[in-house]
Every structure is written in C-alpha cells, then in structure tokens.
Scaffold this active site. Sequence first.
Site: not given
Length: 292
Positions: A104, A149, A211, A270
């Site tokens: 990730d 997200h 992010y 995931h």
Amino acid sequence: MFEGFARQRIRIDETTLHVLIGGKGPPLLLLHGFPQTHVIWHKVAPELAKDFTLVIPDLPGYGASQGPVPDTAHRNFAKRNTAGIMARLMTRLGHERFFLAGHDRGGRVGFRLSLDHPERVLAFAALDIVPTLAVWEGMGWRQALATYHWQFLAVPAPVPEHMIGLDPDFYIDHLIERWAGDATRLDREAREAYRVAFRDPKVIAVACADYRAGASTDVADDAASRELGQRIGCPVLALWGRYLDEGVSVLEAWREWADDVREVVLPCGHFLAEEQPEATASALQGFFSAQT
C-alpha cells in the site's frame, strides 16, 4: 507477535522511528501501508526471518513512530522525503544495500526509494498497488467510487481529520471490511492495534498529509521522473490480490517503470500478508532468494 525481535527507537532528522529488527541473512526492509502499522507483517515475519535480517519500521507519523509536522507544500510526507528517511535508517543500521518490500503506501515509498536510491535497492516487491500516476491517470468514475479515500483524505484540513476523529474505530473497521477479501483472516489483536493507532489525532493528521502529498507533490515528482525517463533498475515483483482493480493492468503499469518485472496473484483482497501469509511469505522468499 514478533517474538525474538528487538525493538528500537531511532532518530532520523525530524523523525523518531519505532523499528523492529530480527532474523538472519541479507537485510530486508518491510514497509506497511494505510490504515495500518508494522503489525501487518506479524504473520510473515517468522518465516522471512529464517532467511533475512528484517527491518520493520512504523512509517513516519504512523503507529509508534513520530513524524515531521505536516506542511502546506506537502513535502514532509511526500514519498521522496519518506524514502530518504528509510534510506538513512538502513545506513544507520549498517545496511548499504538491501531488499525492499512495501504494501500500500509503503509500496509507494518503496517505488520512490527504488528510483531515487537505485544503488541501495537490490530488489523491490510492491504489494497490491500500481504506481501513483497509473492510479490517477486511469481513474474513471468506477475507480473513483472504489477508491474514494484517495480524494477524501486529500481534502484540505481539517475536514477529513475532523470526520475520522469523531469515530476512528468505525473508519478503520470500515476500510478493512471494504478492502479485505476475507476480513476474518485479520487477527483481532492486529485489528485492535490499528484502531488504537488511529485514535491518536496526530496519526490521523499524518495519514491525511500522506494522501495530500499523493495528490500533489508525489504526482509532480513522478511526472518529472517519467519525463526524464527515470526507471527502476532492480528486479520488481508485483504481488497482488485478485480483487485489486485500479482500472489498469497491474503488470503493464509496472512495466512502464521497470524492465525486469514479474507478478504473482493471490486469491485474496488487499491485505495479502494477513489474508494469505503463507503464500505471501513464499512469494517474497522465492523472489528475493533468486536475487542473492
């Protein structure tokens, strides 16, 4: 978890990293992703430690690590900056060259580390991601809904921080249930560790900063690297779960950045290292051992 591993706190510039170290053999740096901590590796670490010296940090600002203060230029949590911190961590531990696996967000740090410090990385395994530019450029409305997200966490402060902070346990459970192929495969103790981490407002702020960088500074850095023709020189393993859908071919997305790419697809969601730990450990062992 992590019986026999040593725990250290190591200061690198403005960051104090919580790091687990254990095993024997060539060094292997393991980087976790969002919304988790180093705990994601607890099922695969005992097997990998038979063949590798494992270095398993909480990323800056995540888990028990303290990170730099988020900045308005989104540089402190850009993957380039975090990759530099990881490179300096490995130097501090005496590992000039090492294997690297990232899941990730940790995979995105690994991507940048492999590009910016090619002399350091012997081989790189990216778990359940494609490069950042491939995500943004291939994002249609279906992917936007599936990966909402990315946009939500990148909204300017303090909106996502406030909303997540109202019930962080709910949000972490929501993400796990949404992304897992079988959420029951994640241990209760591990899930609680993730909840506890995100009860800290500083961790929530860091995740949002991460992010925001991914929607700005990281995009600019990656686009510049592509324009320069910069490529990953070491072998790359794209290890992913069959539910990954970024709107592009995983293998082809990685071949845009590296010549030596192979892939392994696992029957899970995931969270590969927790849903399919035996298969994940086997794939990583086989890949890295072939490079020794």
